[in-house]
Design an enzyme around this catalytic site. Structure first.
Site, PDB file in Angstrom:
ATOM      1  N   CYS A 134       0.838  -1.208   0.000  1.00 46.67           N
ATOM      2  CA  CYS A 134       0.000   0.000   0.000  1.00 46.67           C
ATOM      3  C   CYS A 134       0.870   1.253   0.000  1.00 46.67           C
ATOM      4  O   CYS A 134       1.355   1.680   1.059  1.00 46.67           O
ATOM      5  CB  CYS A 134      -0.929  -0.024   1.201  1.00 46.67           C
ATOM      6  SG  CYS A 134      -1.959   1.447   1.330  1.00 46.67           S
ATOM      7  N   CYS A 137      -0.423   4.151   2.103  1.00 55.48           N
ATOM      8  CA  CYS A 137      -0.284   3.968   3.563  1.00 55.48           C
ATOM      9  C   CYS A 137       1.164   4.178   3.997  1.00 55.48           C
ATOM     10  O   CYS A 137       1.431   4.802   5.018  1.00 55.48           O
ATOM     11  CB  CYS A 137      -0.684   2.555   3.984  1.00 55.48           C
ATOM     12  SG  CYS A 137      -2.157   1.910   3.217  1.00 55.48           S
ATOM     13  N   ASP A 138       2.106   3.644   3.236  1.00 56.39           N
ATOM     14  CA  ASP A 138       3.498   3.578   3.712  1.00 56.39           C
ATOM     15  C   ASP A 138       4.477   4.482   2.956  1.00 56.39           C
ATOM     16  O   ASP A 138       5.634   4.602   3.352  1.00 56.39           O
ATOM     17  CB  ASP A 138       4.012   2.123   3.598  1.00 56.39           C
ATOM     18  CG  ASP A 138       3.147   1.169   4.409  1.00 56.39           C
ATOM     19  OD1 ASP A 138       2.625   1.601   5.442  1.00 56.39           O
ATOM     20  OD2 ASP A 138       3.003   0.003   3.995  1.00 56.39           O
TER      21      ASP A 138
END
Ligand code: NAP
Length: 308
Positions: A134, A137-138
């Site tokens: 992701c 997300c990261d």
């Protein structure tokens, strides 16, 4: 005896949310279950959704939130519970979670799909230590670093465009010499000055001890192997349907998707499927939400036949 719902919706991605909205408006007595904290499913992993009509360039998070809020405004919200098993007892479907057992006359299965893994050495060991599924997300953890995206679909292109904004350099490793991503995304990707395409290459091993240091790849045309030195590997090689719980109660195709057409009708009476979880040609937010609406329409027709 516990109460019997008209409908149980499993999953709160776009298909599940849309089903909940239609069920609320149809005044069906509905229970709606989702294991995650927030609605939206896979769109929460998407930085930008640019092809949902009326919402150009909206972030995945915002779209998920707006959809969830819409359902809530109509008086329906998902309950945070992990479904452990489903039983088809004919006119009743039994859904078991850790704490409860629910009974419903119909089911809409909208559990969506999960990230496919590569299955190469280093992938599981370094997951969360530089291996990610992701980018939105990261990605921020890789500011001014070097990252690799593996894949050639829409998600790989979107992830690489997103990472190019934060990273010093982004490699895109793809097993063929052309991407399957939408052309508009490809154009945006190729216009990023810090993105380098690595064509015809398959990943062999993710290297590193406590943190990713490299990705070993092989060129499928020349058989040449090389290591790309990188701080992060973002894997975007497609999805697999979340159908583990359902394989005994509805027919699945060879890839594990629930066999169902546009109306969501599965091989089992009273059980319907909507969104990425079913067999279909195009898995998009816009097709998932139309699935949710169609599935509720099918539920209503089915319930009428049961009342006769
Ligand atoms: P995808 O379209 O299935 O693409 C997967 C990519 O990974 C393909 O390029 C494939 O290569 C490659 N791949 C598969 N297995 C591999 C392996 N073992 N090793 C190396 N490469 C591998 O998947 P996706 O990009 O994750 O998208 C998933 C679904 O979500 C798609 O249906 C997509 O259209 C949809 N989506 C929708 C939206 C939206 O609605 N706005 C946004 C993003 C994604 P090949 O090309 O050679 O097969």
């Amino acid at each position: 005896m516990s109460e019997i719902y008209d409908l149980a919706i499993l999953g709160a991605g776009p298909a599940g949310i849309s089903a909940a909205i239609y069920a609320a408006r149809a005044k069906l007595h509905t229970i709606w279950l989702e294991k995650k904290f927030v609605p939206g499913g896979q769109i929460n992993d998407t930085y930008e959704v640019d092809n949902y009509p009326g919402m150009p360039g909206i972030t995945g998070m915002d779209l998920g939130e707006a959809m969830g809020a819409h359902a809530q405004k109509l008086g329906i919200a998902s309950q945070r519970e992990n479904v452990l098993s489903i039983e088809d007892a004919g006119s009743e479907k039994i859904i078991r979670t850790k704490k409860h057992e629910y009974r419903a006359r119909t089911l809409i299965l909208a559990f969506g799909a999960a990230h496919r893994h590569l299955g190469i050495p280093g992938e599981e060991e370094l997951s969360g230590m530089g291996v990610s599924y992701c980018a939105t997300c990261d990605g921020a953890f890789f500011k001014d670093r070097v990252t690799v995206v593996v894949g050639g679909g829409n998600v790989a292109a979107e992830d690489a465009i997103f990472l190019a904004r934060v990273c010093k350099k982004v490699y895109v490793v793809h097993r063929r010499d052309e991407m399957r991503a939408d052309k508009v995304l490809q154009e945006r990707l190729f216009a990023c000055g810090n993105v380098e395409m690595v064509w015809d290459s398959v990943p062999l091993e993710i290297q590193g001890q406590d943190q990713v240091t490299g990705l070993k790849i092989r060129n499928v045309k020349t058989d040449e192997e090389q290591v790309i030195h990188t701080d992060g590997v973002f894997i975007a090689v497609g999805i697999i349907p979340n159908t583990q719980l359902f394989k005994e109660i509805v027919k699945l195709d060879q890839s594990g998707y629930i066999v169902a057409g546009e109306e969501g009708i599965t091989s089992t009476p009273g059980i319907f499927a909507a969104g990425d979880i079913r067999t279909k040609a195009l898995r998009q937010v816009v097709t998932a939400v139309s699935d949710g609406a169609n599935a509720v329409s099918s539920v209503q027709k089915y319930l009428l036949t049961q009342e006769k």
